[in-house]
Scaffold this active site. Structure first.
Site, PDB file in Angstrom:
ATOM      1  N   GLY A 528       0.822  -1.193   0.000  1.00 60.20           N
ATOM      2  CA  GLY A 528       0.000   0.000   0.000  1.00 60.20           C
ATOM      3  C   GLY A 528       0.856   1.242   0.000  1.00 60.20           C
ATOM      4  N   GLY A 531       3.428   1.188   2.997  1.00 64.03           N
ATOM      5  CA  GLY A 531       4.495   0.206   3.088  1.00 64.03           C
ATOM      6  C   GLY A 531       4.117  -1.133   2.492  1.00 64.03           C
ATOM      7  CB  VAL A 533       1.976  -6.436   4.475  1.00 61.68           C
ATOM      8  CG1 VAL A 533       1.699  -7.365   5.644  1.00 61.68           C
ATOM      9  CG2 VAL A 533       1.400  -5.052   4.756  1.00 61.68           C
ATOM     10  CG  ASP A 641      -6.889   5.073   2.887  1.00 58.08           C
ATOM     11  OD1 ASP A 641      -7.704   5.335   1.977  1.00 58.08           O
ATOM     12  OD2 ASP A 641      -5.812   4.508   2.695  1.00 58.08           O
TER      13      ASP A 641
END
Length: 807
Positions: A528, A531, A533, A641
């Site tokens: 995203g 960052g 994952v 968001d």
């Protein structure tokens, strides 16, 4: 003369043979048969073989003692407040002279007061063999009968006080009862036990009322994640920090896997907490690693009747009397408040004071649906027993809840309004509550100290001295806290990089540890704006999602990391992602989450894995998580968001809202309006406020939620519509506009089944037309351009659940 002397000698020998002898040798872990532990000998106590626990007489008041077990790390000679884990006679202390605990030859363990009266006993009997009372390494005090092999006659683990030790079974016959206060160890008002329905519960057993407050009483058992279908009724906290109960309730403490001393305790404020003994620069300290309530005012009875509870992080929990009432006992908030007027006087005119954002749970004398405010007022005025009412919006109309008792009142984020009935003469002096309420934790003023009936020869001198010493200690504590705060702030400001204080309970990982867990960050499972994952396997065999934040070296990356850590450290809800730890090392900023087997909602929508039933459940669960963020947290939290990529699904497709890197915290005292330094969110899900620079409130998340629900139902993206012309310029039609236009066109053509025109035809399973129609209407209401026309997330939850019930 010889015969009487011989008779006296024989009589003395008989008495000595039947009376336990004093046990004043050097401390050991066992008390043999026929021996005693005397309060008159300072070193008369038992110590576990590993030196961790001590059992002996512990001072609980002026000339008042209880036989107790405590952690040896806090020696009585050096620390006046050791951590006590068990008490034999908490409600009937013994005298400071001539009291003793004796193990009789018949197998009975007896505690006697100075006047030789029995205060407490195990009421056990031994048939044959030897006897021994032993303090085990686990903190368990065990009475053994040894006849070839040891047999347990009695053990303290079967009779806990307010504390559960690691690996101590908590059974259907067990209960943890809180102490009365920090200064009074006698039984308090809060009890943890297994209910008759096999569910582990917390009960408020007050002077006037009794009520279960955990699990949340307004939830059905399965909604609270519990099960009644078991008959074992057993729970246990293991040494690693995992708690499991037979009713399917369980949790991991925040430092799970770390080897340290732990206790689970029902505190005097009614909250269950798990503490870990943490090494610090100035010694050891008990740190909270888990707690049942993040909103302490929801605990029943905390402020007594006719009162209101409020909470903020700086001053803690506070109690205030309702206007027109005064504190009943200035030393004890549990007794609540009493009216300063005479109720039910027919000749006295009455009216209402109105207080918003107030919740009073229970004690409804009547419930009237779909009624006007004026009609509700008149009903209460005509009923002498009505002390006030709540007026709530539920399922498109307002309902009236008449109260005959004012219990369990607290300041709530929900849009509830309470109307208190009072004589008109008291109305002009009304001021909004919570401004100057008394702090619940003020030492010696609001919580009744221990009071025992033991007389001291020198009158009140000892009490005056004790009170003076207590005041001096209190002042010193305040000075030390201020000194610690000032020095800590200096240390933080002098550091090259400063960070928001992380909530206690997170495990701080080393970068090398997370690098190893992810196999050098090999398998990426998400990406995203904030960052990447990766999936990882922690040292305790838990599978984790490890997020490596981007731009950690610049101001934006740093601020996002700080926002995320400070936010998630305060959150605890079944529909919010659980966070296990973090890493701050050089330029590296990482956050460790629970791994969600089914990934994001966006991924499931793209692969068409969800049927209609799962989609409806996801809509409800997501709404519950957002409602908690907005209205039930210790602080107001905006996500900013909300989109399918930030809603994760576990192995059972239960939704959990994730990624708070763009969130914004609000102090309750400052209201919801706030300014933002930059636009936040994702195009297509962003509310109009961001574009038009209007004040940002929780309604931006409501708008985004509405778009997400429409996306689940239609199978279309938020901006994947045909272009439209607006005032000479072309732009993409939004999903919200397309749904509204489709419904309008169907209605104009007298086609009443417009739902068939917008639902995703590729979704498996049959759908309930009524449920989906209502879901679309709720989503469109959420996505209104005017933020004031949008409901709050708590209202959305109520509407969704009501739709389910109707179905």
């Amino acid at each position: 003369m010889a015969l009487p002397s011989l008779f006296c000698l024989l009589h003395l020998l008989i008495i000595l043979s039947n009376s336990p002898c004093s046990y004043s040798s050097s401390p050991s872990n066992s008390l043999p048969k026929g021996s005693s532990i005397s309060i008159d000998h300072q070193n008369d106590h038992l110590v576990s073989p590993n030196q961790v626990f001590t059992a002996g007489f512990y001072k609980v008041g002026v000339n008042a003692y209880c036989f107790s077990i405590w952690f040896s790390e806090f020696d009585l000679q050096h620390d006046k407040n050791p951590t006590v884990v068990w008490m034999a006679n908490r409600d009937v202390p013994v005298n400071g002279k001539h009291s003793k605990l004796s193990l009789y030859k018949d197998g009975n363990l007896v505690l006697k007061d100075a006047d030789n009266s029995i205060v407490w006993s195990t009421e056990t009997k031994a048939t044959n063999g030897s006897l021994s009372l032993q303090l085990e390494d686990t903190g368990n005090l065990v009475l053994y009968q040894v006849n070839g092999h040891p047999y347990v006659l009695w053990q303290s683990f079967d009779h806990p006080t307010d504390t559960l030790l690691p690996n101590q079974p908590f059974t259907r016959n067990s209960q943890l009862v809180s102490s009365r206060s920090t200064m009074n160890f006698s039984s308090g008002f809060f009890k943890l036990y297994f209910e008759n329905n096999n569910v582990l519960s917390l009960l408020y057993n007050g002077p006037e009322i009794t009520s279960v407050y955990w699990p949340e009483p307004y939830l059905k058992i399965w909604e609270a994640g519990r099960s009644t279908y078991n008959n074992s009724r057993i729970a246990k906290l293991d040494s690693n920090g995992a708690f499991n109960s037979s009713d399917k309730f369980g949790f991991f403490v925040s430092d799970f896997g770390t080897r340290r001393r732990r206790i689970m305790k029902v505190d005097y404020d009614g909250n269950i907490r798990v503490y870990g003994l943490v090494d610090q620069n100035k010694g050891k300290k008990w740190v909270v690693q888990w707690q049942a309530f993040s909103t302490p005012c929801k605990i029943h009875g905390v402020c007594g009747p006719n009162s209101l509870c409020s909470y903020d992080q700086e001053s803690g929990r506070r109690c205030t009397c309702v206007h027109g009432y005064k504190m009943k006992n200035s030393n004890d908030w549990s007794q609540g408040c009493e009216p300063i007027f005479k109720p039910c006087q027919q000749e006295v005119e009455e009216d209402y004071v109105v207080v918003p954002y107030i919740e009073y749970y229970g004690y409804d004398i009547d419930y009237i649906q779909n009624i006007t405010l004026e009609a509700c007022k008149q009903v209460c005025l005509s009923n002498c027993n009505c002390k006030g009412f709540q007026y709530k919006f539920d399922n498109s109309h307002y309902n009236c809840f008449l109260k005959n008792l004012l219990y369990n009142g607290y300041q709530s984020g929900f849009e509830n309004t309470m109307y208190f009935k009072l004589p008109k003469r008291l109305l002009p002096s009304f001021r909004q509550p919570f401004g100057n309420g008394s702090g619940y934790h003020c030492p010696g003023h609001l919580i009744m100290p221990v009071s025992r009936s033991y007389d001291v020869k020198h009158g009140k001198g000892s009490f005056v001295v004790l009170l003076s010493v207590g005041c001096v200690i209190g002042v010193l504590e305040i000075i030390l806290i201020i000194f610690f705060f000032v020095t800590t702030r200096k240390d933080l400001t002098s550091t090259a990089q400063s960070y928001f204080p992380v909530a206690p309970g997170f495990k701080r990982f080393a970068y090398a540890e997370l690098k190893k867990a992810t196999n050098n960050f090999r398998k990426e499972i998400g990406r995203g704006g904030a960052g990447v994952v990766y999936i990882g396997e922690l040292s305790d065999d838990r599978t984790a999602a490890i997020k490596v934040l981007k731009e950690a070296s610049d101001a934006q990356g740093e601020s996002e990391f700080q926002a995320e850590i400070s936010t998630i450290g305060r959150l605890n809800h079944m529909n919010l992602i659980e966070t296990w730890g973090y890493c701050v090392e050089g330029k590296h900023r990482l956050v460790v989450y629970e791994y969600m087997a089914n990934g994001s909602l966006a991924k499931s929508l793209e692969s068409n894995k969800l049927d209609w039933e799962k989609k409806v459940e996801i809509a409800i669960g997501t709404a519950k998580g957002l409602a908690y963020l907005h209205e039930e947290c210790l602080e107001w939290v905006l996500h900013c968001d909300v989109k399918p990529h930030n809603i994760l699904l576990d192995s059972d497709y239960n939704p959990k809202v994730a990624d708070f890197g763009l969130s914004k915290l609000f102090d309750r005292s400052s209201g919801e309006n706030s300014s933002f330094s930059r636009i936040r969110g994702t195009r297509g899900y962003m509310a109009p406020e961001w574009v038009f620079n209007h004040p940002i409130t929780s309604k931006v998340d409501v708008y985004s939620y509405g778009v997400v629900v429409l996306e689940m139902i239609t199978g279309k993206g938020p901006l994947q519509m045909q272009p439209i012309s607006v005032e000479g310029s072309a732009r993409d039609q939004t999903l919200v506009e397309w749904v509204r236009e489709t419904i309008r066109a169907c209605n104009e053509s007298n086609n009443r089944v417009w739902i068939q025109e917008i639902v995703d035809s590729t979704t498996c399973g049959e759908y309930d037309t009524h449920v989906l129609t209502n879901l679309v209407k709720i989503a469109l209401q959420c996505a209104e351009e005017d933020r004031d026309a949008r409901p709050s997330m708590s209202q959305v939850v109520i509407m969704l659940l009501h739709t389910e019930k109707e179905d």
